[in-house]
Design an enzyme around this catalytic site. Structure first.
Site, PDB file in Angstrom:
ATOM      1  N   CYS A 136       4.453   8.063   3.659  1.00 17.61           N
ATOM      2  CA  CYS A 136       4.724   7.551   5.013  1.00 17.61           C
ATOM      3  C   CYS A 136       6.117   6.939   5.084  1.00 17.61           C
ATOM      4  CB  CYS A 136       3.636   6.597   5.486  1.00 17.61           C
ATOM      5  SG  CYS A 136       3.130   5.427   4.265  1.00 17.61           S
ATOM      6  N   GLU A 186       0.483  -5.735   4.797  1.00 12.66           N
ATOM      7  CA  GLU A 186      -0.304  -5.267   3.654  1.00 12.66           C
ATOM      8  C   GLU A 186       0.347  -5.609   2.342  1.00 12.66           C
ATOM      9  OE1 GLU A 186      -0.594  -1.063   3.568  1.00 12.66           O
ATOM     10  OE2 GLU A 186      -2.712  -1.197   3.946  1.00 12.66           O
ATOM     11  N   GLU A 213      -1.868   0.607   9.422  1.00  9.30           N
ATOM     12  CA  GLU A 213      -0.567   1.070   8.916  1.00  9.30           C
ATOM     13  C   GLU A 213      -0.510   2.564   9.184  1.00  9.30           C
ATOM     14  OE1 GLU A 213       2.003  -0.517   8.045  1.00  9.30           O
ATOM     15  OE2 GLU A 213       1.117  -2.517   7.822  1.00  9.30           O
ATOM     16  N   ASN A 246      -2.583  10.597   0.649  1.00  5.05           N
ATOM     17  CA  ASN A 246      -1.309  10.794  -0.067  1.00  5.05           C
ATOM     18  C   ASN A 246      -1.113   9.845  -1.246  1.00  5.05           C
ATOM     19  OD1 ASN A 246      -0.965   8.760   1.832  1.00  5.05           O
ATOM     20  ND2 ASN A 246       1.206   9.158   2.070  1.00  5.05           N
TER      21      ASN A 246
END
Ligand code: ADP
Length: 484
Positions: free
Chosen positions: A282, A464, A248, A151
């Protein structure tokens, strides 16, 4: 003539050892074959890992300026090529050209951020008696495997490759099979910037084979993954205990609209969070919890604005929403629209435009959907859809807003639309989400801030992307006791 793309292993562009390939097609028009990519297996992964293992110690021994320079040059190349790569991103993943440019143009800033981090891999000294000096030394982890989704194929990968390389590691990179070209472009940019050839390996492949070979290998020192919870869980279960892992995963993100919120601001916030990137982020908004007095008006306004969104090929002028990225995504979104109807919800939108509009017949186009009046037991409150479907539900208090926003296995992003500071403070402190946005959509993050979720959204290894601890995952700390 169909373009045949290659893996990049041990400094050589090469086909998969097994000779097989997979197709990469345009989700706006599945007749458009972008190219064939190597469908790799364990043999390619083994060669990739051994090449990178041999190369990283020399890179780690370089001065930090050398590592920073490569990333600064990669940033310059990315800045120069951003619009050209953005066009390929739209063709490969489907997002609109505006969305693709936003992603591609940001990569330069990402690389610059991590170039700076190469120069700041500081250790510390610790108070001790005068007979010794106690200090910590940061060193690379070694071989870092990077497994990314489709994505945000450039930015997810850049924010893993960037810090991994800045810290002196080598990288085995497995892009999503939906966006292999974007993975290849990033590797090309890094090589053009002067990255030592064997330091990075690109291993393309369809399905779980490449990922499974990576997780089964004893040669991987750290693995950073972004993708679904189901795959993240498999990765965690199959890695050896001494491999570092950063996962993640998904989200079931809510926007909460309190009674003082202006409707215009609430609609704009929800629309962007739920329908931007065709709902395939997400951090995308898939639930709205709205103060009961505003419920009817908000639902009506959202239905109206969702119906006005222009859906079509991301390349076309004026298009505001591209197709879903894959046939699987398309079928999944339509299935959830069907579930909402079966459960008795009111659904506006959610039409399969592929069937309804002959101009869109070859792509995965769906009209965005607003769902209201669902039962509390609805699957739409819990399951991640990953598409432009938003469910709206009334709430009667801040307590209920917090409880319902957190009533999910995930805990990635949540947003709150209100001007009431006491509510903001309480909500931000209490909610079980890693990212709390106030008066802005659940989507969209600062590249220098920590990124990550709670609960099933993340495994809680160092966050992250940015923040003070961004390099913790990519480096090891050794404690040194210097005696006189
Ligand atoms: P998404 O569909 O959002 O990309 P997935 O979790 O299915 O999410 O895939 C994310 C990445 O993980 C992709 O690059 C995919 O090829 C890879 N992958 C799929 N299955 C496995 C597995 N069992 N182990 C490791 N990686 C995998």
């Amino acid at each position: 003539m169909t373009e045949r793309h290659l893996n990049y292993i041990a400094g050589e562009w090469q086909p998969a050892f097994g000779g097989t390939t997979f197709e990469d097609r345009n989700p706006a028009d599945e007749r458009d074959l972008i190219g064939l990519f190597p469908d790799s297996d364990a043999a390619d992964v083994t060669a990739a890992i051994s090449g990178v293992s041999a190369a990283w110690p020399a890179w780690a021994a370089q001065s930090p300026e050398v590592r920073a320079d490569v990333l600064f040059r990669a940033a310059d190349i990315m800045a120069r090529r951003a619009d050209e790569i953005a066009t390929e991103l739209t063709r490969e993943e489907g997002k609109t050209l505006t969305e693709a440019r936003n992603e591609a143009r940001r990569i330069a800033a990402n690389f610059r951020l991590y170039a700076g981090e190469a120069l700041r891999l500081n250790g510390e000294t610790y108070p001790s008696d005068s007979a010794q000096l106690v200090l910590s030394l940061r060193q690379p982890v070694g071989v870092v495997a990077v497994i990314t989704p489709w994505n945000f194929p450039l930015s997810m990968a850049a924010r893993k490759l960037g810090p991994a390389l800045a810290a002196g590691n080598g990288v085995v990179f497995k892009p999503s099979e939906i966006t292999p070209l974007m993975g290849q472009r990033l590797v090309e940019v890094l090589l053009e910037a002067g990255l030592p050839p064997k330091l990075v390996a690109l291993v393309q492949g369809k399905g779980a084979k490449v990922g499974q070979a990576i997780t089964a290998s004893a040669g991987v020192d750290a693995l950073t993954f972004t993708g679904s919870y189901a795959v993240g869980k498999q990765i965690a279960a199959s890695l050896s205990t001494d491999t570092r892992v950063q996962l993640e995963m998904g989200g079931k993100n809510a926007t909460v609209v309190l009674v003082d919120a202006g409707i215009d601001k609430a609609v704009a916030t929800i629309e962007r969070g739920a329908f931007g990137l065709t709902g395939q982020a997400c951090t995308g908004t898939s639930r709205v919890l709205v103060a009961r007095p505003l419920y009817a008006e908000l639902v009506a306004r959202l239905e109206k604005s969702a119906s006005a969104i222009k859906v079509g090929p991301g390349m076309a002028e004026g298009v505001q929403m591209g197709p879903l990225a894959t046939r699987v995504q398309y079928d999944k979104v339509l299935a959830y629209v069907g579930i909402a109807r079966e459960e008795g919800g009111r659904v506006v939108g959610g039409d399969a435009l592929r069937e309804a509009d002959s101009n869109l017949a070859h792509g995965y186009f769906v009209r965005p959907a607003v769902v209201s009046d669902l039962p509390e037991t609805s699957r739409l409150w819990r399951e991640e859809i990953f598409g432009p479907v938003v469910a709206v539900r009334p709430i009667d208090s801040l307590d209920e807003a917090i409880k319902l926003a957190d009533d999910t296995e995930y805990g990635l992003a949540v947003s709150l639309v209100t001007g009431d500071l006491p509510s903001v403070l309480r909500f931000a402190r209490e909610t079980q989400h890693g990212i709390v946005k106030v008066n802005s959509p659940t989507t969209g993050v600062s590249l220098n801030a920590p990124f990550g979720g709670l609960k099933h959204s993340s495994n809680q290894a160092a966050k992250e992307q940015g923040g003070a601890n961004v390099m913790d995952f990519y480096s090891r700390i050794k404690s040194i006791y210097l005696g006189a």
